[in-house]
Design a protein around this motif. Structure first.
Motif, PDB file in Angstrom:
ATOM      1  N   MET A 125     -23.819 -40.854  47.443  1.00 60.37           N
ATOM      2  CA  MET A 125     -25.110 -41.507  47.657  1.00 60.37           C
ATOM      3  C   MET A 125     -25.965 -40.648  48.592  1.00 60.37           C
ATOM      4  O   MET A 125     -25.519 -40.247  49.671  1.00 60.37           O
ATOM      5  N   THR A 126     -27.177 -40.375  48.185  1.00 58.98           N
ATOM      6  CA  THR A 126     -28.116 -39.595  48.983  1.00 58.98           C
ATOM      7  C   THR A 126     -29.002 -40.532  49.799  1.00 58.98           C
ATOM      8  O   THR A 126     -28.949 -41.757  49.655  1.00 58.98           O
ATOM      9  N   HIS A 127     -29.837 -39.941  50.669  1.00 58.19           N
ATOM     10  CA  HIS A 127     -30.803 -40.755  51.411  1.00 58.19           C
ATOM     11  C   HIS A 127     -31.740 -41.480  50.456  1.00 58.19           C
ATOM     12  O   HIS A 127     -32.131 -42.623  50.712  1.00 58.19           O
ATOM     13  N   ASP A 178     -20.618 -43.795  38.945  1.00 62.73           N
ATOM     14  CA  ASP A 178     -19.752 -42.992  39.821  1.00 62.73           C
ATOM     15  C   ASP A 178     -20.566 -42.302  40.920  1.00 62.73           C
ATOM     16  O   ASP A 178     -20.415 -41.109  41.183  1.00 62.73           O
ATOM     17  N   SER A 179     -21.454 -43.089  41.572  1.00 61.40           N
ATOM     18  CA  SER A 179     -22.323 -42.520  42.614  1.00 61.40           C
ATOM     19  C   SER A 179     -21.959 -42.988  44.009  1.00 61.40           C
ATOM     20  O   SER A 179     -22.640 -42.651  44.974  1.00 61.40           O
ATOM     21  N   LEU A 213     -31.724 -48.580  47.397  1.00 60.60           N
ATOM     22  CA  LEU A 213     -30.799 -49.714  47.455  1.00 60.60           C
ATOM     23  C   LEU A 213     -31.208 -50.685  48.560  1.00 60.60           C
ATOM     24  O   LEU A 213     -31.146 -51.913  48.377  1.00 60.60           O
ATOM     25  N   ALA A 214     -31.645 -50.138  49.704  1.00 57.66           N
ATOM     26  CA  ALA A 214     -32.105 -51.004  50.797  1.00 57.66           C
ATOM     27  C   ALA A 214     -33.348 -51.786  50.391  1.00 57.66           C
ATOM     28  O   ALA A 214     -33.508 -52.954  50.761  1.00 57.66           O
ATOM     29  N   THR A 241     -29.942 -41.416  36.370  1.00 52.71           N
ATOM     30  CA  THR A 241     -29.616 -41.996  37.676  1.00 52.71           C
ATOM     31  C   THR A 241     -29.130 -43.433  37.504  1.00 52.71           C
ATOM     32  O   THR A 241     -29.338 -44.064  36.464  1.00 52.71           O
ATOM     33  N   TRP A 242     -28.519 -43.940  38.551  1.00 51.41           N
ATOM     34  CA  TRP A 242     -27.993 -45.310  38.484  1.00 51.41           C
ATOM     35  C   TRP A 242     -29.112 -46.343  38.374  1.00 51.41           C
ATOM     36  O   TRP A 242     -28.949 -47.383  37.730  1.00 51.41           O
ATOM     37  N   TYR A 243     -30.262 -46.087  39.013  1.00 48.29           N
ATOM     38  CA  TYR A 243     -31.339 -47.071  38.945  1.00 48.29           C
ATOM     39  C   TYR A 243     -32.033 -47.043  37.585  1.00 48.29           C
ATOM     40  O   TYR A 243     -32.559 -48.059  37.128  1.00 48.29           O
TER      41      TYR A 243
END
Length: 656
Positions: A343-345, A338-339, A351-352, A305-307
């Motif tokens: 982007m999902t919930h 490349d997300s 991210l928030a 995953t990106w995180y």
């Protein structure tokens, strides 16, 4: 309109209803939706049919289950309820820094029950025989896994804040806990005969290095056939010497930066000298240690995953990163991974959180989840930690209360979880009591046990004005419900149960009626119904005078059985003299006095004997004499006269 409760909407279509044609809906209690036709019915003025006529005469009640309404997640609801109550108590007892430490512990307890729920769901999925049920458990386990992932990040950013604000070590623990692909690859590799001939062996090393698990990477590299060579020994040394910053270490942040830069410079020098050129895997590992951006891009798929990629990149480019720098770095990793377009919930929520936008975190979770469990407990924790106030949310308290009310409302609509919902309403100071009253009024009382529980809850909170639904009548007052139950028991010949309900309702008239029935039954049979109940009335006997007499009369019998004759005789006379005893029962009391009047020892004084004589004379003067008095009147008079003479002699001798 007729309410249809059980309709099979397998295709998701409600018959005779369309929102575009005037259909409407209203939210019901908890997970209920009421849909119905337009309230406007216009009569067509021509032969052409109108879309408004005829209107559907039915209200359709739609109900759906949530992820909390199955046995596997019931434990989560119960355990989190206990944690919630503990937190509310701590807030009133603990202050300042000590409270912050307790909040971290509370947060970890919440995460612990979430992890246990995930494990239980996975076990249920493994043991399920039906394919549909298995898939349902798998989906739910994935859901609660993501909840724990979000909660863990929120704990790092908003609850467990370390001195200095350095956050990387906590993020590494977060990644290690939720991404275990490296362990899986290592297990697969070690089961093979020649593991290092497979690319998965090096992938496992890269996974460990990405997560800062240098010891695991070293152990795996030591299984390589050439592990004794200089290039492998050099890599082992670099991994062993890699510095990690801990807030509890003896050296400062500045000293750590010097150590880290010195170590990474050494990695670059060895890479440039070509020490690892002979083995592609070692060279790639060293490029990761040097923070080579191209190598991260090449191996980004191993980060999943990106995180995960973000934390791994920070480990080798900025190990002293502060929490407020995460958002900009996260955006770069999202682009590289490349997300952006997918982007999902979950991604938006994380991210928030990194943007420190708690309002958006709560909004995303509310949209993403099918129950209010997560947002209610997380908002409550953040509120008590002062985080909502720090973000200058003027409605901080209201936000917490609204989330708790929504969660409690969903619990109140469940047949067995409604009692837990009551405690959440209790901790909503503004609107909690009003909501609780409305819900208690609408709980269907299908059993005596449930009725007792609702009554106890209402009485504890002094909600005596409530109107509560019952099977016996449509709407009745909270105190009267006990009377209804008592009347039912009385009709069934259960005097003891009826008296219990009368005491609970504090209905003096009903209690008096029942006490009279006890007395009449005793007069006819010579025995008490439910003697244990009468023996343990205590202060409840004060509900009415007649019930007080019944309790005291039962005490007289106990004294007599225990041969406490003087105390029994004094109580008997006081019941008559105080006029507490009903007139129709005076004959029984006088007959009870006969054995005491004829006893060898004088137990009635002359004064008490005169009082008994006065009562007998009063009965004698009545036009409608009590039955049984005529047969024993002479015997009573003789016993009273003889006792009076004995009392005069006894009292006279004492005076001498």
């Amino acid at each position: 309109m007729a309410l249809q409760r059980e309709i099979d909407y397998s295709r998701g279509v409600i018959p005779d209803w369309s929102l575009s044609e005037g259909g409407k809906f209203e939210w019901g209690r908890g997970n209920h939706l009421l849909v119905y036709g337009s309230s406007v019915c216009r009569k067509p003025q021509s032969d052409r049919p109108s879309k408004f006529s005829p209107c559907s005469p039915k209200i359709h009640q739609i109900k759906w289950d949530t992820s909390l309404q199955n046995p596997a997640t019931r434990k989560l609801v119960n355990e989190s309820h206990a944690i919630f109550l503990t937190l509310q108590k701590l807030v009133t007892e603990v202050k300042d820094n000590a409270l912050k430490e307790q909040l971290v512990k509370i947060s970890r307890r919440y995460r612990s029950v979430l992890s246990a729920c995930v494990e239980n769901l996975q076990n249920d999925a493994d043991s399920a025989h039906d394919g549909e049920t298995k898939n349902e458990y798998i989906l739910q386990s994935e859901l609660f896994y993501k909840l724990e992932l979000i909660w863990n990040l929120c704990e790092i950013l908003f609850i467990d804040i370390k001195p200095g604000g350095v956050i990387l070590c906590q993020l590494l623990e977060w990644i290690r806990l939720h991404f275990t692909e490296g362990d899986r690859k290592m297990e697969v590799v070690l089961e093979q005969e020649n593991p290092w001939e497979q690319q998965e062996a090096w992938d496992a090393v890269f996974c460990f290095v990405f997560q800062g698990r240098t010891e695991d990477a070293r152990k795996l590299l030591q299984t390589h056939p050439n592990s004794s060579r200089d290039d492998f020994s050099s890599m082992d040394e670099l991994l062993r010497k890699m510095p990690f910053y801990q807030s509890v270490t003896t050296y400062s942040l500045t000293e750590f930066k010097l150590r880290w830069h010195h170590w990474q410079d050494e990695c670059r020098c060895r890479l440039q000298d070509g020490e690892f050129a002979a083995v592609d895997g070692l060279e790639a590992t060293c490029k990761i240690l040097c923070g080579d951006w191209e190598m991260f891009q090449e191996l980004s798929e191993l980060c999943e995953t990106w995180y995960h990629l973000m934390v791994s990149r920070l480990l080798y480019t900025d190990p002293t990163v502060k929490a407020h720098d995460l958002f900009s770095i996260a955006q770069e990793c999202i682009t590289m991974f490349d997300s952006v377009n997918q982007m999902t919930h979950l991604d938006n929520t994380l991210l928030a959180a990194m943007e420190f936008d708690l309002q958006q975190v709560i909004r995303e979770c509310g949209l993403y989840l099918d129950s209010w469990w997560f947002v209610a407990h997380l908002t409550d924790l953040l509120h008590h930690g002062g985080q909502l106030d720090l973000q200058q949310l003027s409605y901080s308290k209201n936000l917490r209360e609204f989330q708790l009310i929504d969660y409690a409302s969903s619990l109140m609509s469940h047949q067995s979880l409604w009692q837990i919902g009551v405690d959440y309403f209790d901790h909503c100071p503004v609107l909690g009591r009003q909501y609780l009253e409305l819900f208690l009024e609408r709980i269907p009382l299908t059993s005596e046990i449930k009725t007792r529980k609702v009554l106890a809850l209402a009485e504890k909170r002094e909600m005596f004005h409530l109107e509560i639904q019952s099977n016996e009548v449509s709407w009745i007052a909270a105190r009267s419900i006990a009377k209804i139950k008592g009347m039912n028991a009385l009709r069934n010949g259960m005097l003891g149960t009826a008296l219990t309900w009368a005491v609970k309702s504090k209905d003096a008239c009903f209690a008096s009626v029942l006490a009279d029935k006890f007395l009449v039954e005793y007069s006819e049979s010579g025995q008490f119904t439910s003697p244990d109940l009468l023996d343990n009335l205590g202060s409840c006997m004060l509900v009415s005078d007649r019930l007080t007499f019944l309790g005291k009369y039962r005490e007289f019998h106990k004294m007599y059985e225990e041969k406490e004759f003087k105390e029994a005789s004094a109580l008997l006379v006081s019941l008559l003299a105080s006029r507490l005893a009903p007139k129709y029962f005076w004959v029984t009391l006088l007959f009870d006095a006969l054995p005491l009047l004829e006893s060898e020892e004088v137990v009635f004084s002359s004064r008490q004997t005169f009082q008994l004589m006065y009562c007998l004379e009063e009965l004698q003067q009545k036009t409608d004499k009590p039955p049984g008095l005529k047969e024993k009147e002479d015997l009573l008079r003789l016993a009273l006269t003889r006792n009076l003479a004995r009392a005069f002699i006894s009292e006279g001798s004492q005076d001498l």
